[in-house]
Motif scaffolding. Sequence first.
Motif, PDB file in Angstrom:
ATOM      1  N   THR A   3       0.979  -1.330   0.323  1.00 25.61           N
ATOM      2  CA  THR A   3      -0.025   0.342   0.203  1.00 25.61           C
ATOM      3  C   THR A   3       0.907   0.560   0.521  1.00 25.61           C
ATOM      4  O   THR A   3       0.849   2.169  -0.996  1.00 25.61           O
ATOM      5  CB  THR A   3      -0.768   0.048   1.304  1.00 25.61           C
ATOM      6  N   PRO A   4       1.871   1.045   0.852  1.00 24.87           N
ATOM      7  CA  PRO A   4       2.626   2.772   1.077  1.00 24.87           C
ATOM      8  C   PRO A   4       3.494   2.242  -0.575  1.00 24.87           C
ATOM      9  O   PRO A   4       3.718   3.698  -1.327  1.00 24.87           O
ATOM     10  CB  PRO A   4       4.066   2.667   2.253  1.00 24.87           C
ATOM     11  N   TYR A   5       3.940   1.321  -1.099  1.00 26.06           N
ATOM     12  CA  TYR A   5       4.414   1.388  -2.445  1.00 26.06           C
ATOM     13  C   TYR A   5       3.246   1.807  -3.648  1.00 26.06           C
ATOM     14  O   TYR A   5       4.391   3.104  -3.956  1.00 26.06           O
ATOM     15  CB  TYR A   5       4.797   0.214  -2.847  1.00 26.06           C
ATOM     16  N   LYS A   6       2.611   1.640  -3.201  1.00 25.15           N
ATOM     17  CA  LYS A   6       1.756   2.400  -4.684  1.00 25.15           C
ATOM     18  C   LYS A   6       0.955   3.833  -4.415  1.00 25.15           C
ATOM     19  O   LYS A   6       0.762   4.349  -5.419  1.00 25.15           O
ATOM     20  CB  LYS A   6       0.183   1.352  -4.233  1.00 25.15           C
ATOM     21  N   ILE A   7       1.067   3.915  -3.243  1.00 23.46           N
ATOM     22  CA  ILE A   7       1.041   5.889  -2.593  1.00 23.46           C
ATOM     23  C   ILE A   7       1.492   6.286  -3.152  1.00 23.46           C
ATOM     24  O   ILE A   7       1.559   7.069  -3.746  1.00 23.46           O
ATOM     25  CB  ILE A   7       0.226   5.638  -1.180  1.00 23.46           C
ATOM     26  N   ILE A   8       3.265   6.135  -2.934  1.00 24.95           N
ATOM     27  CA  ILE A   8       4.004   7.155  -2.946  1.00 24.95           C
ATOM     28  C   ILE A   8       4.203   6.990  -4.894  1.00 24.95           C
ATOM     29  O   ILE A   8       4.097   8.309  -5.305  1.00 24.95           O
ATOM     30  CB  ILE A   8       4.982   6.213  -2.766  1.00 24.95           C
ATOM     31  N   PHE A   9       3.528   5.306  -5.042  1.00 25.57           N
ATOM     32  CA  PHE A   9       4.157   6.159  -6.590  1.00 25.57           C
ATOM     33  C   PHE A   9       2.698   6.582  -7.566  1.00 25.57           C
ATOM     34  O   PHE A   9       3.318   8.027  -8.201  1.00 25.57           O
ATOM     35  CB  PHE A   9       3.503   4.426  -7.552  1.00 25.57           C
ATOM     36  N   LYS A  10       1.608   6.703  -7.082  1.00 26.73           N
ATOM     37  CA  LYS A  10       0.931   7.931  -7.278  1.00 26.73           C
ATOM     38  C   LYS A  10       0.881   8.939  -7.122  1.00 26.73           C
ATOM     39  O   LYS A  10       0.579  10.508  -8.035  1.00 26.73           O
ATOM     40  CB  LYS A  10      -0.546   7.947  -6.468  1.00 26.73           C
TER      41      LYS A  10
END
Lengths: 345, 345
Positions: free
Chosen positions: A143-150
């Motif tokens: 989840t953090p990885y995806k939010i940082i990506f976005k």
Amino acid sequence: MLWFVGLGVSGPDSIPKEVGKIIQKADLVYLESFTSPIYKEHEEDIKNLVNGNFKIAKRWLVEDGQEILKAAKNSTVILLSYGDPYIATTHIELRTRAKLENIETKTAHSASVITSMIGEVGLQFYKVGRIVTIMSEKKSITTPYKIIFKNLIEGIHSVILLEYNQDENFFLDPKDAILSLLDAEKEQKRNVVNENTFAVVVSRIGLKTQKITSGKFTNLLKTNFGEPPHSIIITGKLHFTESDAISVLTECLDKPLDNSSRIKSVSIQMIEKYVPLVREALEEIKPFYNDSKEFCEILQNAELYINDAEDFLKQGKDENAVLSIGYADGLVDALRMAKGIDPKM
Amino acid sequence: MLWFVGLGVSGPDSIPKEVGKIIQKADLVYLESFTSPIYKEHEEDIKNLVNGNFKIAKRWLVEDGQEILKAAKNSTVILLSYGDPYIATTHIELRTRAKLENIETKTAHSASVITSMIGEVGLQFYKVGRIVTIMSEKKSITTPYKIIFKNLIEGIHSVILLEYNQDENFFLDPKDAILSLLDAEKEQKRNVVNENTFAVVVSRIGLKTQKITSGKFTNLLKTNFGEPPHSIIITGKLHFTESDAISVLTECLDKPLDNSSRIKSVSIQMIEKYVPLVREALEEIKPFYNDSKEFCEILQNAELYINDAEDFLKQGKDENAVLSIGYADGLVDALRMAKGIDPKM
């Protein structure tokens, strides 16, 4: 009466005079230290302020809430916490319950670690995206990885809080959080972070020992940040005033970098990959249909849609770009398959 | 020495004792009120605290900065501002310049209007997206509209600050901001807001006259919110503790609603629109190719890709879904055009 009082980020020194008076007069003061730790020295200072009863509030006591609410019915009770009181959702829930039981509530807002650190690093507040927390449990990194990506796709900054477990006196080390993100990269492969990702580690914000270190992951991984608590910011696109601020206001190990510039949305990655492939597939099949008007028209259509895909992308219409290149590919492949030639991709 | 001191959201009452002492001892105190207004009454209270010189700092004076920096070289200067000092980027820039001129800087962080209002409304801080500002200038509404759209797709909340112009004593009215968003909807048609959108108007946060009103746009547009300043929050997906908090902690005109549930990303809108159309186009063309093995295979392929589009969407792989439906449509249309039948869309 139930007061929710924030201690801010600098310990009892940041308690306003008016709030100090309220603490002195209160019948019962709870100090909560499970959302963020309170230094022993600060705890003593607060104890000395209190004339009524003083009690350390564990997580279960605030979550259960009955003891606090019961006391607040007939006396003045204060729940003191680090930062701003309502950053912790448990406190909001307790306030809602108090209101439902007709207990008057009051609030003394204070500096939160989040606003303080963004300012100390010199970043613009309206360029901060959704906040994430990294936990030690490996699976939770997605989840953090995806939010940082976005956030990076939008060119905005990611504030990363790190796990704190009061019962075990455990703080996630910033280096472990960085390693965890690099592990997620290996698995997810969206090219969100690598060893050259620029980040800021904010240590002990608001305390006299505050230290802010910025640099590439590779150099941060070699740094000793000292005592917790720490947080991390992964910066997005940097305005020059932000780069200047980071260079001047933080211990800057590397020149600030734009982490967003090499981030590509899935749509952009698709267009960059498929446009040349579909063009090639189209050129290969053209000679087979030289003498058929209907089929030539289909191939001309394919050509137009390939161009459309590129144009839509330039206009920021990513979905239309993907739809167009998919359509062009379908037109070309139908005509390849009709001649017994395999699709190109 | 240059101090950046935040006044928090409740006026001089929220100045910590230690900071009060620093203000008393300072040689020169600037009070800045262009980022957010300072009440006349509070201004007087602050003036009374100061023993050195006191001066109101206009925007140009802080942006130019030379007078402040010159004074800070040989004496203790304080720049006082509403909320947390570094929410304003002009202050961060001034701090960077001070550091570059070897002037020592210190900071007293304080409660910001942003963290305070999120907590007062009862929302979870980590569910707040990028912050936006709505200005009276009509054309500028597109950016806030798009950011609110992106936040709602992610199910997160949008904090909306409203234009404040000190020189003209102008505050954008929350009702005008709502109307501006509804106008943007008419033009952009992404179905982001409508008259049933649920929002929270936060008025005079931190002051004794603080008032928080929540409800549908249609009811908010009928409400008198009183004196400025105001801000707006458009909520995303609501956890039940958030709905409960809004119902209990705010003046709630309508039951809290999930604004995200009816928001569809462009990809989802495309798949919902095109899947049935491509299926229909496929069924129409099938009879023309009953006796041709190669062409039947192409149409079977199209069928598989239509199904893929739906599956990808369920897996959250939006771009792959759009690519697949585009591809299926291309296969079908090639075979329609080959028979002189127009594409369906």
